[in-house]
Design a protein around this motif. Structure first.
Motif, short mmCIF file in Angstrom:
data_model
loop_
_atom_site.label_atom_id
_atom_site.label_comp_id
_atom_site.label_asym_id
_atom_site.label_seq_id
_atom_site.Cartn_x
_atom_site.Cartn_y
_atom_site.Cartn_z
N THR B 303 0.82 -1.19 -0.12
CA THR B 303 -0.14 -0.15 0.19
C THR B 303 0.80 1.22 0.04
OG1 THR B 303 -1.56 -1.10 1.31
CG2 THR B 303 -2.00 1.02 1.16
N ALA B 304 1.95 1.23 0.65
CA ALA B 304 2.72 2.42 0.95
C ALA B 304 3.74 2.55 -0.27
CB ALA B 304 3.73 2.44 2.25
N ALA B 305 3.90 1.73 -1.01
CA ALA B 305 5.19 1.53 -2.23
C ALA B 305 4.38 1.74 -3.36
CB ALA B 305 5.99 0.21 -1.98
N TYR B 306 3.12 1.41 -3.56
CA TYR B 306 2.53 1.47 -4.70
C TYR B 306 2.43 2.76 -5.57
CZ TYR B 306 -0.65 0.19 -8.60
OH TYR B 306 -1.15 -0.10 -9.90
N GLY B 308 4.60 4.94 -5.35
CA GLY B 308 6.06 5.06 -6.20
C GLY B 308 6.70 6.30 -5.67
N ALA B 309 5.95 7.29 -4.74
CA ALA B 309 6.81 8.38 -4.25
C ALA B 309 5.91 8.87 -3.16
CB ALA B 309 6.76 9.42 -5.38
N GLY B 310 6.22 9.88 -2.56
CA GLY B 310 5.73 10.58 -1.30
C GLY B 310 6.17 10.16 -0.08
N PHE B 311 5.49 10.72 1.06
CA PHE B 311 6.07 10.49 2.27
C PHE B 311 6.07 9.08 2.83
CE2 PHE B 311 3.20 11.17 5.75
CZ PHE B 311 1.88 10.97 4.96
N GLU B 312 5.02 8.32 2.15
CA GLU B 312 4.84 6.77 2.55
C GLU B 312 5.55 6.07 1.86
OE1 GLU B 312 0.65 7.48 2.01
OE2 GLU B 312 0.15 6.96 4.07
N ALA B 313 5.78 6.18 0.69
CA ALA B 313 6.70 5.51 -0.21
C ALA B 313 8.18 5.37 -0.14
CB ALA B 313 6.43 5.67 -1.76
N GLU B 314 8.91 6.47 0.18
CA GLU B 314 10.13 6.71 0.28
C GLU B 314 10.69 5.91 1.53
OE1 GLU B 314 10.63 11.02 0.42
OE2 GLU B 314 10.28 11.22 -1.44
#
Lengths: 237, 461
Positions: B303-306, B308-314
């Motif tokens: 969910t966090a990685a999908y 591809g960017a942002g404060f959850e994906a990093e």
């Protein structure tokens, strides 16, 4: 604090150029505007903050981040080099993440919008630091060390094991003076004033220059607003 | 042998009310703490624990005089080993009330032989969790502020409340499950309660009542501990609704893993008796918990990685490839995949050695998982422009006092303080396991204080 004499008192009081402190206002909501077009990244505000607030070695209440990847280094945009700074201190949020999580209410929002820190109440759990999205809180990990053998500035020093941070210089506001980072800025990039007054300098600037808040999407609603540079400044302009 | 004598005396306060009887002799129960009645291995074990406790106390006193500067925590990594272990021990206490309460409410009678062990494990683990907060805070002298000025919107206050409640429930559970046997053995810890049929019937009613409180309390304990982290919008890696379910599953994995290990150790020591089938059944339960844990970790990461960017994906990207990536892959392989296979294969699950190995891996894996949560959530500046956050202690001339991220590893003092607390926990557990009747009763069961009746007791000297 009455027995202390501030070297700052010798300087002229805040002028209109820095914004204004209206002590007669019944319900002020203090705000700061930082003009990124004017900031030259000189760290004057950070240094005066250290001496005004007796901030120990290794800690800064106020710092100048460089936009981009490296300190005081331009970044590349549209094939051109740009250089801007992001002066960063406590954002004095309207909806602070830090005050909500403090287990003992040692940090709390004042009615005028300043977020306060009580070093006598703080138990040093550092939860506020974890919760703050801006990384502007600093902790006294050991006994505070200072370059002088005496305390400087106009506020009480904070003991080991407690949190501290920018206070909007509320000790100066009470005297009708703007915070020290405001008047000390050689580029006049900082302006202070009352957000509740639609005609104040800060309100007008935020309106006219599309002032933005840092990490707006987190919903913390800071009382510090940044004015984006209208003209991207390259190295040759 | 004076050290050993000290050990015997120091271990006694693990229970309460060590007193001489009116006749002048030590009451029968307490004789288990006399060094003469201990096997050499037990004496060494207790002496080591006592030494660990003293070293830890010394380290803590040193930390008190110097401040938290003697830890490797700094402004850019403000929580470390202490908080990691705090949530780890909260999790380890899970086995207890969930087995005891769940077993009672849903009629899983097969876990009866280990119910007392379960509630004892819960008590000691949650006690350690609470104690771990003390070295972590900068002003332990102001810990009373928590009770004088509680701020009710703080998840930390919720957690302190639920930890206290959980500890009281666990202690009550331990007492309720052992008090009849204690009363039969004439121990003062029975507090004068009797063993008539009416008394025992009342015990059963109380146990059921307590189960109704205990199970929700256990669920709440792990959820609230998760919310300390999961409600923080500043930390993209934490800010997730799956945190509470994930903490419950991690708690069940580590709690069940530790319980398997303790049960096997205590059976070898003669303090418990049960068949291998019980361990296998705990093993399959552990396997299910591990599978759920793996599923939740994957779901959270995806969910966090999908985007591809942002404060959850990093943070996810850093977790997979950053300086702490080794910890994450250890968690996935050694903490989840390997024990899952060991426990899923029936032949291996029937072999106590493999179950024990799977349990060790699960217990260690969840610790590393907790470490990943803290390290990856905290070790990067949330506003990622240079120079980053000021470190917080004076740096030597010429060195920067800012850092965008710090590679955190605990300092020697942190390890020693933790050693002391772990020793304290092991001391309390050992003392309680020696003194309390851990065998689930029924007629003919040997009450604990009469250690001589145990095979383990016979083996001693």
């Amino acid at each position: 604090m009455a027995d202390k004499v501030s070297p700052i008192e010798a300087l002229p009081p805040a002028s209109r150029e820095y914004g204004e402190i209206d002590r007669t206002s019944k319900k002020p909501r203090w705000a700061m505007v930082v003009d990124q077009e004017r900031c030259i990244g000189c760290w004057s505000c950070c240094v005066i903050c250290k001496s005004e607030n007796d901030v120990p070695l290794g800690m800064w209440w106020n710092r100048i981040d460089t936009v981009g990847e490296a300190l005081d280094t331009p970044y590349s945009e549209d094939g051109e080099l740009r250089m801007h700074w992001l002066p960063l201190a406590c954002q004095h949020c309207e909806n602070p993440a830090c005050t909500k999580v403090c287990p003992v209410s040692a940090t709390y929002p004042r009615e005028d919008g300043a977020v306060m820190q009580d070093p006598e109440r703080c138990i040093g759990c550092r939860y506020c630091m974890v919760a703050c999205p801006y990384g502007v809180r600093v902790f006294n990990w050991g006994t505070p060390e200072r370059p002088t053998d005496f305390d400087t500035g106009m506020v009480e020093p904070r003991p080991v094991g407690t949190m501290e941070k920018c206070s909007f210089c509320v000790h100066r506001l009470a005297d009708g003076q703007v915070p020290s980072c405001i008047w000390s800025c050689p580029a006049q990039a900082r302006i202070f004033g009352d957000l509740n007054d639609p005609e104040s300098a800060v309100s007008r600037l935020i309106r006219e220059r599309a002032g933005y808040q840092l990490l707006e999407e987190r919903g913390t609603d800071p009382h510090v607003f940044y004015l984006p540079p209208r003209r991207k400044r390259g190295l040759w302009t | 042998m004076s050290a050993v004598t000290d050990t015997g005396q120091a271990a006694a306060p693990g229970g309460t009310g060590a007193r001489r009887t009116a006749g002048g002799g030590v009451s029968p129960g307490w004789s288990v703490f006399h060094p003469r009645n201990m096997s050499p291995a037990l004496r060494v074990w207790l002496a080591v624990l006592l030494a660990g406790l003293l070293v830890g106390l010394g380290a803590w006193v040193y930390q008190l005089t110097q401040g938290l500067a003697v830890t490797n925590m700094r402004n850019s990594m403000m929580w470390g080993l202490y908080i990691t272990l705090f949530m780890y021990f909260v999790g380890l206490s899970a086995g207890g009330l969930i087995v005891a309460s769940g077993g009672r409410l849903f009629g899983a009678v097969r876990y009866k032989p280990i119910v007392r062990l379960a509630v004892l494990e819960a008590t000691v683990a949650v006690m350690l969790a609470a104690l771990l907060l003390l070295p972590d805070i900068g002003r332990p002298d102001r810990v009373w502020h928590l009770f004088r000025y509680p701020h009710l919107t703080s998840p930390l206050i919720w957690d302190i409340a639920i930890v206290t409640v959980y500890f009281l429930i666990s202690v009550t559970y331990v007492w309720l499950y052992t008090r009849a046997d204690l009363a039969r053995a004439g121990s003062r810890l029975a507090f004068g309660t009797g063993t008539s049929a009416a008394d025992l019937a009342r015990d059963e009613r109380l146990k059921t009542a307590l189960a109704w409180i205990g199970l929700p309390a256990a669920i709440l304990l792990h959820s609230i501990t998760a919310w300390i982290f999961g409600l923080q919008i500043a930390r993209g890696f934490w800010y997730s609704a799956v945190m509470a379910p994930l903490f419950i599953s991690s708690a069940l994995v580590s709690g069940m893993g530790l319980m398997i290990l303790l049960a096997l150790v205590l059976r070898r020591g003669g303090r418990l008796s049960f068949g291998n089938d019980l361990v296998s059944s705990m093993g399959s339960l552990l396997g299910v918990f591990i599978a759920v844990e793996g599923f939740l970790v994957f779901s959270e990461m995806l969910t966090a990685a999908y985007p591809g960017a942002g404060f959850e994906a990093e943070p996810v990207e850093r977790l997979l490839t950053g300086p702490y990536a080794g910890f994450f892959w250890f968690e996935v392989v050694a903490g989840l995949a390997v024990p899952l296979v060991l426990l899923a294969v029936r032949r291996l699950r029937m072999d106590m050695r493999w179950v024990a190995i799977a349990a060790v891996l699960a217990v260690v894996g969840i610790f590393v998982h907790r470490l990943n949560i803290v390290l990856n959530g905290l070790s990067y500046a949330t506003v990622s422009y240079p120079p980053g956050v000021s470190i917080g202690t004076a740096q030597p001339a010429g060195e920067t006092s800012f850092a965008l991220s710090l590679f955190y590893y605990p300092s020697v003092i942190e390890w020693l303080v933790v050693l002391g607390l772990l020793s304290l926990g092991a001391l309390v557990f050992t003392a309680a396991a020696l003194y309390l009747p851990l065998r689930e009763g029924g007629p003919g069961a040997a009450p604990g204080p009469a250690l001589q009746a145990d095979p383990g007791g016979a083996a001693m000297e």
